[in-house]
Design a protein around this motif. Structure first.
Motif, PDB file in Angstrom:
ATOM      1  N   ASN A  39     -23.755 -17.921   9.552  1.00 59.20           N
ATOM      2  CA  ASN A  39     -22.549 -18.311   9.843  1.00 59.20           C
ATOM      3  C   ASN A  39     -22.305 -19.612  10.085  1.00 59.20           C
ATOM      4  N   LYS A  40     -21.308 -20.337   9.609  1.00 61.77           N
ATOM      5  CA  LYS A  40     -20.779 -21.478  10.098  1.00 61.77           C
ATOM      6  C   LYS A  40     -19.500 -21.747  10.370  1.00 61.77           C
ATOM      7  N   ALA A  41     -19.024 -22.315  11.653  1.00 60.03           N
ATOM      8  CA  ALA A  41     -17.427 -22.237  11.566  1.00 60.03           C
ATOM      9  C   ALA A  41     -16.974 -23.485  10.972  1.00 60.03           C
ATOM     10  N   GLY A  62     -26.083 -10.235  13.001  1.00 57.89           N
ATOM     11  CA  GLY A  62     -27.415 -10.163  12.932  1.00 57.89           C
ATOM     12  C   GLY A  62     -28.093 -11.605  13.129  1.00 57.89           C
ATOM     13  N   GLY A  63     -27.471 -12.442  13.733  1.00 56.63           N
ATOM     14  CA  GLY A  63     -28.023 -13.759  13.965  1.00 56.63           C
ATOM     15  C   GLY A  63     -27.693 -14.921  13.269  1.00 56.63           C
ATOM     16  N   ASP A  64     -27.827 -16.222  13.776  1.00 58.42           N
ATOM     17  CA  ASP A  64     -27.358 -17.370  13.010  1.00 58.42           C
ATOM     18  C   ASP A  64     -26.002 -17.286  13.186  1.00 58.42           C
ATOM     19  N   ILE A  65     -25.174 -16.892  14.345  1.00 52.99           N
ATOM     20  CA  ILE A  65     -23.843 -17.031  14.493  1.00 52.99           C
ATOM     21  C   ILE A  65     -23.171 -18.214  14.294  1.00 52.99           C
ATOM     22  N   ILE A  66     -23.814 -19.339  15.053  1.00 51.33           N
ATOM     23  CA  ILE A  66     -23.753 -20.745  14.542  1.00 51.33           C
ATOM     24  C   ILE A  66     -24.956 -21.300  14.331  1.00 51.33           C
ATOM     25  N   PHE A  92      -9.832 -10.891  13.897  1.00 42.93           N
ATOM     26  CA  PHE A  92     -10.737  -9.837  13.527  1.00 42.93           C
ATOM     27  C   PHE A  92     -11.361  -9.389  14.888  1.00 42.93           C
ATOM     28  N   ARG A  93     -11.633 -10.476  15.910  1.00 42.90           N
ATOM     29  CA  ARG A  93     -12.412 -10.098  16.982  1.00 42.90           C
ATOM     30  C   ARG A  93     -11.336  -9.326  18.020  1.00 42.90           C
ATOM     31  N   THR A  94     -10.089  -9.487  17.782  1.00 41.90           N
ATOM     32  CA  THR A  94      -9.384  -8.431  18.708  1.00 41.90           C
ATOM     33  C   THR A  94      -9.175  -7.075  18.376  1.00 41.90           C
ATOM     34  N   ALA A  95      -9.431  -6.715  17.020  1.00 42.74           N
ATOM     35  CA  ALA A  95      -9.283  -5.479  16.529  1.00 42.74           C
ATOM     36  C   ALA A  95     -10.542  -4.608  16.452  1.00 42.74           C
ATOM     37  N   ILE A  96     -11.753  -5.357  16.360  1.00 36.99           N
ATOM     38  CA  ILE A  96     -12.951  -4.486  16.085  1.00 36.99           C
ATOM     39  C   ILE A  96     -13.924  -5.009  17.182  1.00 36.99           C
ATOM     40  N   PRO A  97     -14.609  -3.854  17.768  1.00 41.87           N
ATOM     41  CA  PRO A  97     -15.756  -4.085  18.839  1.00 41.87           C
ATOM     42  C   PRO A  97     -16.740  -5.011  18.201  1.00 41.87           C
ATOM     43  N   VAL A  98     -17.346  -6.075  18.967  1.00 37.50           N
ATOM     44  CA  VAL A  98     -18.409  -6.804  18.402  1.00 37.50           C
ATOM     45  C   VAL A  98     -19.642  -6.931  19.093  1.00 37.50           C
ATOM     46  N   ILE A  99     -20.788  -6.505  18.537  1.00 34.66           N
ATOM     47  CA  ILE A  99     -22.071  -6.533  19.179  1.00 34.66           C
ATOM     48  C   ILE A  99     -23.137  -7.283  18.468  1.00 34.66           C
ATOM     49  N   GLY A 100     -24.296  -7.425  18.729  1.00 31.96           N
ATOM     50  CA  GLY A 100     -25.252  -8.244  18.045  1.00 31.96           C
ATOM     51  C   GLY A 100     -26.152  -8.946  18.907  1.00 31.96           C
ATOM     52  N   THR A 101     -27.048  -9.633  17.775  1.00 36.33           N
ATOM     53  CA  THR A 101     -28.072 -10.527  18.544  1.00 36.33           C
ATOM     54  C   THR A 101     -28.126 -11.799  18.079  1.00 36.33           C
ATOM     55  N   TRP A 102     -29.000 -12.677  18.441  1.00 38.18           N
ATOM     56  CA  TRP A 102     -29.196 -14.098  18.082  1.00 38.18           C
ATOM     57  C   TRP A 102     -30.175 -14.347  17.190  1.00 38.18           C
TER      58      TRP A 102
END
Length: 340
Positions: A39-41, A62-66, A92-102
């Motif tokens: 994902n790229k902002a 799942g990683g490569d958030i940036i 989206f971030r305020t409505a859904i719990p967010v977890i993950g890895t890099w």
């Protein structure tokens, strides 16, 4: 004019059918997990409204958030802030719990592993982005691996998030073919490191969850493409399969990213009474649109090489899960159903 109207109606019908398909599955699902990677902002973030419309109970990075690839923590922090500010993701971030890895690009270096000098500092920035409390034990831990338990009136799900960067030892370059890497000699090197292996083994062995989801930033089953994967450490793949089978954990599924394509891989594992699935979902903002094929002996269905996210819809009563690759406007690009 009639032709234009007909094309519009067909497009609208297709979009509605895809949305209806997801909605129908939602009505039957007791728990919904959405995930994605790459994902790229700076690129159009087109899918957050579609993820939100799928009404997931949790989002898993799942990683490569940036794409930072840097030892400069100021740059890393700024790029995470840019992603946080993306309008679709922000709401989206305020409505859904967010977890993950890099993965490597948010870790700090392409194909990076244990040798990366700024990994401790990078972990701080990652945990800040993930909104991990300052007093969390994760702040004292080496590596970003973690576990999340979700209990519902009908059943439970355990999400085991791995770190395939912090402890991963060196890859073996392939100097004989055009592939980037080749498998290490059997027994040489590690993906997870001894401490994380011990932790993972305990999490699976002591799990009472109806489904156990293992999140790996790199693919576990697909092993012939020459890019990063668990297949670069074939003994680690065997160890993971044995660990899963010996644990007697129910409904183990693997989620992966990294590849800028999406695909399902499935295999039978000795002493495991259900098939092991590796669902790869990548990428969110940029996919390998020029993909022309590669060998994967475990592939089920077709490769999707356009932007998409992954969706898992669990039914505890029927003890099954429906896996979907979902594109823009909620279009279902591929699906797989598995009973346990």
């Amino acid at each position: 004019m009639k032709t234009i109207l007909l094309v519009f109606i067909l497009a609208l019908t297709t979009a509605c059918s895809s949305t209806k398909e997801i909605t129908n599955a939602q009505n039957q699902a007791d728990f919904t997990l959405a995930f994605g990677s790459c994902n790229k902002a700076s690129l159009p973030n087109l899918l957050w409204d579609d993820v939100l419309n799928a009404k997931p109970d949790v989002w898993v990075w799942g990683g490569d958030i940036i794409y930072a690839d840097t030892e400069d923590m100021g740059k890393l922090k700024a790029m995470y802030a840019s992603q946080d500010a993306v309008p679709g993701y922000k709401s989206f971030r305020t409505a859904i719990p967010v977890i993950g890895t890099w993965d490597d690009h948010d870790y700090g270096v392409n194909d990076g592993g244990v040798e990366f000098k700024a990994k401790k500092e990078s972990q701080v920035e990652f945990l800040d982005f993930m909104k991990v409390p300052a007093n969390s034990p994760r702040r004292m831990q080496e590596g970003v691996y973690n576990v999340h338990d979700y209990n519902t009136p009908k059943g439970s799900i355990k999400v085991i998030v791995l770190d395939t960067r912090y402890f991963r030892t060196a890859l073996t370059p392939d100097t004989e073919t055009k592939k980037r890497n080749k498998p290490n000699k059997y027994g040489e090197g590690t993906v997870l490191g001894s401490k994380q292996w011990k932790w993972l083994t305990s999490q699976l062995k002591n799990s009472n969850a109806d489904f156990n989801i293992i999140v790996s930033s790199i693919q576990v089953l697909s092993n012939e493409h020459g890019f990063e994967c668990w297949g670069n450490f074939p003994h680690e793949v065997d160890k993971l399969k044995t660990t899963i089978a010996d644990s007697n954990a129910k409904g183990v599924l693997i989620l992966s990213g990294d590849r800028h394509i999406s695909e399902f891989s499935r295999t039978e594992v000795e002493n495991l009474n259900y098939p092991l699935i590796d669902f790869t979902s990548s990428g969110l903002t940029h996919a390998y649109n020029r993909f022309q094929g590669e060998s994967n002996p475990f592939r089920e269905g077709k490769v999707v090489s356009t932007e998409s996210f992954g969706l898992l819809q669990f039914n505890f009563e029927k003890n099954n899960v429906t896996l979907k690759m979902v594109g823009d406007n909620g279009k279902v690009l591929g699906s797989l159903h598995q009973s346990y």
